[in-house]
Scaffold this active site. Structure first.
Site, mmCIF file in Angstrom:
data_model
loop_
_atom_site.group_PDB
_atom_site.id
_atom_site.type_symbol
_atom_site.label_atom_id
_atom_site.label_comp_id
_atom_site.label_asym_id
_atom_site.label_seq_id
_atom_site.Cartn_x
_atom_site.Cartn_y
_atom_site.Cartn_z
ATOM 1 N N VAL A 1 0.868 -1.174 0.000
ATOM 2 C CA VAL A 1 0.000 0.000 0.000
ATOM 3 C C VAL A 1 0.905 1.225 0.000
ATOM 4 C CG1 VAL A 1 -1.962 1.123 1.115
ATOM 5 C CG2 VAL A 1 -1.621 -1.334 1.408
ATOM 6 N N SER A 2 0.506 2.267 -0.696
ATOM 7 C CA SER A 2 1.398 3.415 -0.902
ATOM 8 C C SER A 2 1.893 4.002 0.415
ATOM 9 C CB SER A 2 0.675 4.495 -1.713
ATOM 10 O OG SER A 2 -0.472 4.977 -1.023
ATOM 11 N N ASP A 3 0.999 4.237 1.378
ATOM 12 C CA ASP A 3 1.456 4.859 2.622
ATOM 13 C C ASP A 3 2.194 3.878 3.519
ATOM 14 O OD1 ASP A 3 -0.895 3.493 3.137
ATOM 15 O OD2 ASP A 3 -1.874 5.119 4.213
ATOM 16 N N CYS A 4 1.874 2.584 3.399
ATOM 17 C CA CYS A 4 2.623 1.582 4.182
ATOM 18 C C CYS A 4 4.062 1.472 3.684
ATOM 19 C CB CYS A 4 1.926 0.227 4.096
ATOM 20 S SG CYS A 4 0.233 0.243 4.711
ATOM 21 N N GLU B 1 5.770 4.798 4.986
ATOM 22 C CA GLU B 1 6.074 4.882 6.423
ATOM 23 C C GLU B 1 7.152 3.876 6.813
ATOM 24 O OE1 GLU B 1 5.073 7.411 7.732
ATOM 25 O OE2 GLU B 1 3.191 7.973 6.767
#
Length: 753
Positions: free
Chosen positions: A481-484, A487
């Site tokens: 996932v892009s934000d995973c 981060e």
């Protein structure tokens, strides 16, 4: 690993031959090769000191130890006690007089919850339609339900029943037909007596709402599989959709991945019109769930019946016309067996590819149980596919102090671990000797969870490249996932480049993460979640889920967009030459989108957290990374003003999940909340808001809510998806307050509060 071979033709022919005309056969002719196991024995409560969680490199499964020797050999950890609501008996810590002391007290407690493999685990509950998927799949596949599970499922549902009876879409929502129907069925399938008070009250509430014929589409689907209703009540889910050419605007590969993966097995069962054989409990449910005698119900007439309280996203007139045409024209006159069989084979093969790429863990606990039932229909009860699915479904389950529930995925492991690392760096304590073992374990965990290969049959099964990415939960699940990715990458870079921790990811693997991250930007500059957007927003015309909004395609999210901006900015500081022009362009387009997405009141709408406070924190962080802050940016200043206008007199912030549903700010009736306050003050500090007093008041509020042992107590629900369904992120009450305290201590080192 599964192989992408589609249906086992020999086994299918054998089942058909066995099942023709025989008593106990399934409605499609396949044989019932074994009988239903007896319903479990439901007790009052299990002994919570006997529950253990197995951490197989963050593949979690809960186990109830019946044997005293097992209990002695496997001591209960602090994390397990915490999850179960048992006393940890940790000593009180010296009262924090400064923000950094409060942060250290928080870390002292939180490090006790780190799992052996290095991550932080937690409940990820909230939605009340997930557990019914798992329990229905158990029942449909004749999987025995352990007594301990049944007891704690009943306890959880009893604890979460609404005051007026029944259950809602999520734990803080009002009771609905969807939640009440599915969870009433669960209670009966695990052996609950229909005359128990919680059942009588739920049944009365369901009848008050019009009975189960008023349930939305997904509930009608499960009831049809269980044989409680006729398939005529289910709006069509034709597998022929997957035969559409890729250029077709409606082709399923364009849909958001969660909807794609749910409607894939759904369409197979719909096409088969498969239902399990009738049992005593199913016969009883036919009497209990409806206000009209079962035999008198005109099932086809209720295809579009839905209670207004469930109908968050009413079907479009286009969808209603299309459903009528499919049911009355296509299915009756045009759908040949050749088309039907070809569509079922292709859908079956796509499910096999999903199983192969996740080792049967599957995307989430709606599609996973559905895939389990599909494999049971197709391969039989003793097949490897069914047995492995049943094993992996255990990873969706969780125990808390109220009982057993289903998580929203198989966990939040990478997500929470990455945020925890960043929170420690925000305090400046990363080089402190007592935190190094914790950070080393976390770093090694994140290293192991990076996905190192693309999907098998990637283009054939419509998957985006994933090599180099990080998932929300763990590598087994296999969906970056892009934000995973962002981060986790930030955490790794901070550890290796800023904290001088040992290098566990070489430059090539870090660049792999950058390569995949650059694929997520949409044509308008915003960033999606699982994949770059593939279809038009007009596809929402075909949204048939009814209880969710904005689910048909990937959208642009301030949270995901910010995560990518900050990760790419941090990477560029340390590798300034690698894909520099593309990174610069990505950041410029992304931040331009964030500016354009700001609302008139200065806020941003949050798609994954509650709600405007959450997204505004992220957006202000994005602005800070391009040098736009309170003093020099109208965008940043308006965002700060929005936050300041919603601060309460006690120094805290309080936003309700209702804001997600209505897209208007709502205060939470319980008052100021620790997590909301942390988000707000982080946003203000990221923007270099010059007004120290409101930030100071927020920090004092966070400190006032800290317990003597360093923890913060659980308050209101924190997360959301698809606008209408809330979901819990219990670890947010640790890493965001710790980050806020650390940032304040770094920014105002002389302020002792």
């Amino acid at each position: 690993m599964a192989t992408s071979t589609g249906i086992d033709q020999d086994q299918a022919r054998l089942r058909k031959a066995q099942g023709n005309g025989k008593p106990g056969a399934h409605s499609d002719g396949s044989a019932a090769t074994d009988s239903f196991p007896p319903l479990p024995t439901v007790g009052t409560r299990t002994d919570y000191t006997r529950w253990r969680i197995k951490d197989n490199d963050s593949c979690h499964s809960w186990h109830y130890l019946e044997d005293d020797k097992e209990v002695e050999a496997w001591p209960q950890s602090s994390a397990e006690k915490y999850f179960l609501g048992l006393p940890l008996n940790l000593p009180d810590l010296p009262k924090a007089e400064t923000p950094i002391e409060a942060a250290e007290n928080g870390l002292a407690f939180y490090k006790e919850l780190q799992m052996p493999s290095g991550h932080w685990a937690c409940e990820y509950g909230g939605p009340m339609f997930l557990l019914p998927c798992v329990v229905s799949a158990w029942y449909l596949t004749k999987t025995p339900i352990p007594d301990a599970y049944a007891t704690e499922i009943k306890n959880y549902l009893t604890a979460r029943a609404a005051e007026n009876g029944g259950w809602g879409l999520h734990i803080e929502g009002e009771s609905t037909v969807f939640g009440t129907t599915l969870n009433y069925i669960v209670m009966r399938l695990i052996g609950a007596d229909p005359e128990e008070p919680v059942m009588v009250k739920a049944r009365a509430r369901l009848h008050e709402l019009g009975g189960a014929v008023q349930a939305p589409h997904w509930a009608k689907f499960w009831m049809a599989c269980l044989g409680i209703v006729d398939w005529k009540i289910v709006n069509p889910i034709p597998p022929e959709l997957w035969l559409l050419p890729d250029w077709a605007p409606l082709a399923p590969w364009r849909w958001w991945v969660h909807i794609r993966m749910v409607f894939l097995p759904m369409s197979y069962m719909y096409s088969k019109r498969w239902s399990c054989e009738e049992t005593d409990v199913i016969r009883a449910l036919k009497k209990e769930l409806f206000v009209t005698p079962h035999s008198e119900i005109d099932w086809a007439a209720h295809r579009n019946s839905i209670h207004p309280g469930d109908n968050y996203h009413p079907k479009s007139w286009v969808m209603n016309v299309l459903n009528w045409l499919i049911v009355n024209i296509w299915n009756v006159f045009l759908r040949t067996n050749w088309i039907k069989n070809r569509a079922e084979r292709w859908v079956s093969e796509l499910v096999d590819m999903e199983d192969a790429n996740t080792d049967y863990a599957d995307l989430a606990p709606v599609s996973g149980p559905m895939n389990t039932v599909l494999c049971y229909i197709r391969d039989g009860p003793n097949s490897y596919s069914v047995k492995r699915h049943i094993e992996r479904m255990e990873e969706f389950l969780w125990i808390n102090k109220e009982g057993m529930l289903s998580n929203g995925t198989n966990g939040v492991q990478c997500w929470d671990t990455a945020f925890t690392v960043q929170a420690i760096f925000a305090t400046g304590l990363q080089k402190h000797e007592k935190y190094q073992p914790m950070l080393l374990k976390a770093m090694n965990y994140l290293e192991r969870q990076q996905i190192r290969e693309d999907c098998k049959d990637q283009e054939k099964c419509y998957r985006q490249p994933r090599k180099g990415g990080w998932p929300f939960s763990n590598r087994d699940q296999g969906y970056p996932v892009s934000d995973c990715i962002s981060e986790a990458l930030k955490a790794i870079i901070l550890l290796q480049k800023v904290g001088d921790y040992p290098q566990v990811l070489d430059d090539d693997r870090i660049k792999d993460a950058i390569d995949i991250l650059l694929l997520y930007q949409n044509d308008n500059g915003g960033v999606s979640s699982y994949e770059a957007r593939r279809g038009s927003e007009y596809l929402e015309i075909f949204n048939v889920a009814e209880v969710f909004g904005r689910i048909m395609i990937e959208y642009d999210y301030p949270e995901c967009t910010t995560a990518c901006v900050t990760a790419l900015s941090l990477f560029h500081e340390h590798w300034p030459e690698y894909r520099a022009r593309e990174i610069k362009t990505f950041i410029q387009r992304a931040t331009n989108w964030i500016k354009g997405n700001q609302r008139a009141d200065g806020s941003w709408y949050g798609n994954w957290g509650v709600c405007f406070t959450y997204a505004t924190m992220f957006a202000l962080e994005s602005m800070a990374h391009i040098g736009e802050k309170f003093e020099n940016s109208a965008v940043s200043r308006r965002g700060c003003v929005f936050l300041l206008e919603h601060q309460r007199v006690d120094g805290g912030w309080s936003e309700s999940y209702k804001a997600c549903e209505t897209t208007e700010y709502h205060e939470h009736p319980s008052g100021s909340l620790v997590v909301q306050t942390a988000w707000a003050v982080i946003g203000l500090m990221e923007a270099d808001c010059p007004l120290q007093a409101p930030i100071r008041a927020g920090i004092k509020f966070i400190m006032s809510r800290q317990q003597p042992n360093g923890e913060w107590l659980q308050e209101a629900i924190e997360g959301v998806f698809n606008r209408s369904c809330m979901i819990s992120y219990p670890n947010y009450k640790f890493h965001f307050p710790i980050k806020a305290l650390g940032m304040y201590a770094q920014k105002y080192p002389d302020d002792k509060l």
